[in-house]
Design a protein around this motif. Structure first.
Motif, PDB file in Angstrom:
ATOM      1  N   GLU A 102      12.522 -13.785   2.322  1.00 35.93           N
ATOM      2  CA  GLU A 102      12.730 -14.398   3.634  1.00 35.93           C
ATOM      3  C   GLU A 102      12.500 -13.416   4.779  1.00 35.93           C
ATOM      4  O   GLU A 102      12.327 -13.818   5.915  1.00 35.93           O
ATOM      5  CB  GLU A 102      14.133 -14.991   3.729  1.00 35.93           C
ATOM      6  N   PHE A 103      12.477 -12.111   4.493  1.00 37.66           N
ATOM      7  CA  PHE A 103      12.224 -11.100   5.510  1.00 37.66           C
ATOM      8  C   PHE A 103      10.770 -10.660   5.416  1.00 37.66           C
ATOM      9  O   PHE A 103      10.407  -9.827   4.584  1.00 37.66           O
ATOM     10  CB  PHE A 103      13.145  -9.887   5.318  1.00 37.66           C
ATOM     11  N   ARG A 104       9.932 -11.223   6.257  1.00 42.42           N
ATOM     12  CA  ARG A 104       8.524 -10.824   6.322  1.00 42.42           C
ATOM     13  C   ARG A 104       8.035 -11.065   7.748  1.00 42.42           C
ATOM     14  O   ARG A 104       8.646 -11.842   8.492  1.00 42.42           O
ATOM     15  CB  ARG A 104       7.682 -11.592   5.316  1.00 42.42           C
ATOM     16  N   ARG A 105       6.985 -10.402   8.124  1.00 45.11           N
ATOM     17  CA  ARG A 105       6.459 -10.545   9.477  1.00 45.11           C
ATOM     18  C   ARG A 105       6.067 -12.000   9.732  1.00 45.11           C
ATOM     19  O   ARG A 105       5.446 -12.644   8.901  1.00 45.11           O
ATOM     20  CB  ARG A 105       5.245  -9.653   9.662  1.00 45.11           C
ATOM     21  N   GLY A 106       6.458 -12.491  10.878  1.00 47.41           N
ATOM     22  CA  GLY A 106       6.127 -13.860  11.256  1.00 47.41           C
ATOM     23  C   GLY A 106       7.176 -14.879  10.841  1.00 47.41           C
ATOM     24  O   GLY A 106       7.153 -16.014  11.298  1.00 47.41           O
ATOM     25  N   ALA A 107       8.106 -14.486   9.959  1.00 50.43           N
ATOM     26  CA  ALA A 107       9.174 -15.408   9.540  1.00 50.43           C
ATOM     27  C   ALA A 107      10.318 -15.336  10.550  1.00 50.43           C
ATOM     28  O   ALA A 107      10.396 -14.423  11.367  1.00 50.43           O
ATOM     29  CB  ALA A 107       9.678 -15.038   8.154  1.00 50.43           C
ATOM     30  N   ARG A 108      11.204 -16.307  10.487  1.00 43.09           N
ATOM     31  CA  ARG A 108      12.364 -16.311  11.363  1.00 43.09           C
ATOM     32  C   ARG A 108      13.518 -15.554  10.728  1.00 43.09           C
ATOM     33  O   ARG A 108      13.727 -15.630   9.528  1.00 43.09           O
ATOM     34  CB  ARG A 108      12.810 -17.751  11.606  1.00 43.09           C
ATOM     35  N   LEU A 109      14.258 -14.851  11.560  1.00 42.13           N
ATOM     36  CA  LEU A 109      15.447 -14.143  11.092  1.00 42.13           C
ATOM     37  C   LEU A 109      16.493 -15.174  10.674  1.00 42.13           C
ATOM     38  O   LEU A 109      16.701 -16.170  11.386  1.00 42.13           O
ATOM     39  CB  LEU A 109      15.998 -13.264  12.218  1.00 42.13           C
ATOM     40  N   PRO A 110      17.157 -15.017   9.525  1.00 40.92           N
ATOM     41  CA  PRO A 110      18.191 -15.973   9.119  1.00 40.92           C
ATOM     42  C   PRO A 110      19.281 -16.089  10.183  1.00 40.92           C
ATOM     43  O   PRO A 110      19.644 -15.106  10.841  1.00 40.92           O
ATOM     44  CB  PRO A 110      18.745 -15.373   7.832  1.00 40.92           C
ATOM     45  N   LEU A 111      19.802 -17.283  10.348  1.00 45.34           N
ATOM     46  CA  LEU A 111      20.771 -17.548  11.418  1.00 45.34           C
ATOM     47  C   LEU A 111      22.026 -16.691  11.318  1.00 45.34           C
ATOM     48  O   LEU A 111      22.590 -16.301  12.331  1.00 45.34           O
ATOM     49  CB  LEU A 111      21.162 -19.024  11.410  1.00 45.34           C
ATOM     50  N   TYR A 112      22.465 -16.386  10.124  1.00 44.57           N
ATOM     51  CA  TYR A 112      23.702 -15.622   9.997  1.00 44.57           C
ATOM     52  C   TYR A 112      23.541 -14.188  10.498  1.00 44.57           C
ATOM     53  O   TYR A 112      24.530 -13.504  10.738  1.00 44.57           O
ATOM     54  CB  TYR A 112      24.222 -15.618   8.550  1.00 44.57           C
TER      55      TYR A 112
END
Length: 161
Positions: A102-112
């Protein structure tokens, strides 16, 4: 003989290393499942409280009213427990690093992670470059993520050793 022993030892070490990889991902998956279950329990408890209040309004006898109040108290207790469980599951998710998919360039940071607790204001003290305007650094365990403030889109990752 010596080369063969080296090759066999290398293969054995590599296989042990690969076998341990799923064990690192497992706690995170379990924490996500716990978080989902805690949220579901909280929704069910809230639904029970609403039903208890409706029963209390419609109660004809003191006994029915007493039972409805007891149901409300149980629902509140269940909701409190579900909140605590959800909070614990969120904490379990926090103590990991930014190496998952889930941590990659262009992805959204998790809400938590999108709150002030994780934002790095002293980027010099953490030996990071100055974030461009509209971006800030977020610390995820030992790793750092450069994130757009308004959208939460990940621009860069710095993984610790």
């Amino acid at each position: 003989m010596n080369k063969t022993r080296t090759i066999i030892c290398s293969i054995a070490i590599a296989s042990m290393g690969l076998a341990s990889l799923p064990s690192f991902a497992q706690p995170r998956a379990e924490a996500r499942q716990d978080l989902r279950e805690g949220r579901q329990d909280k929704r069910e408890a809230t639904r029970d409280i609403r039903e208890g209040r409706r029963d209390l309004r419609q109660a004809d006898t003191p006994r029915e009213a007493r039972e409805a109040r007891q149901d409300i108290r149980e629902g509140q207790r269940d909701r409190r427990d579900a909140r605590r469980d959800t909070r614990e599951a969120r904490q379990d998710l926090r103590y990991y690093n930014a190496r998952s998919a889930e941590f990659r360039r262009g992805a959204r940071l998790p809400l938590y992670l999108n709150n002030r607790t994780y934002v790095v204001n002293d980027w010099r003290g953490h030996r990071l470059t100055a974030p461009p305007r509209g971006y800030h650094w977020v610390q995820v365990g030992p790793d750092y993520v450069l994130v757009a403030i308004t959208t939460g889109i990940i621009a860069s990752l710095i993984l610790s050793q």
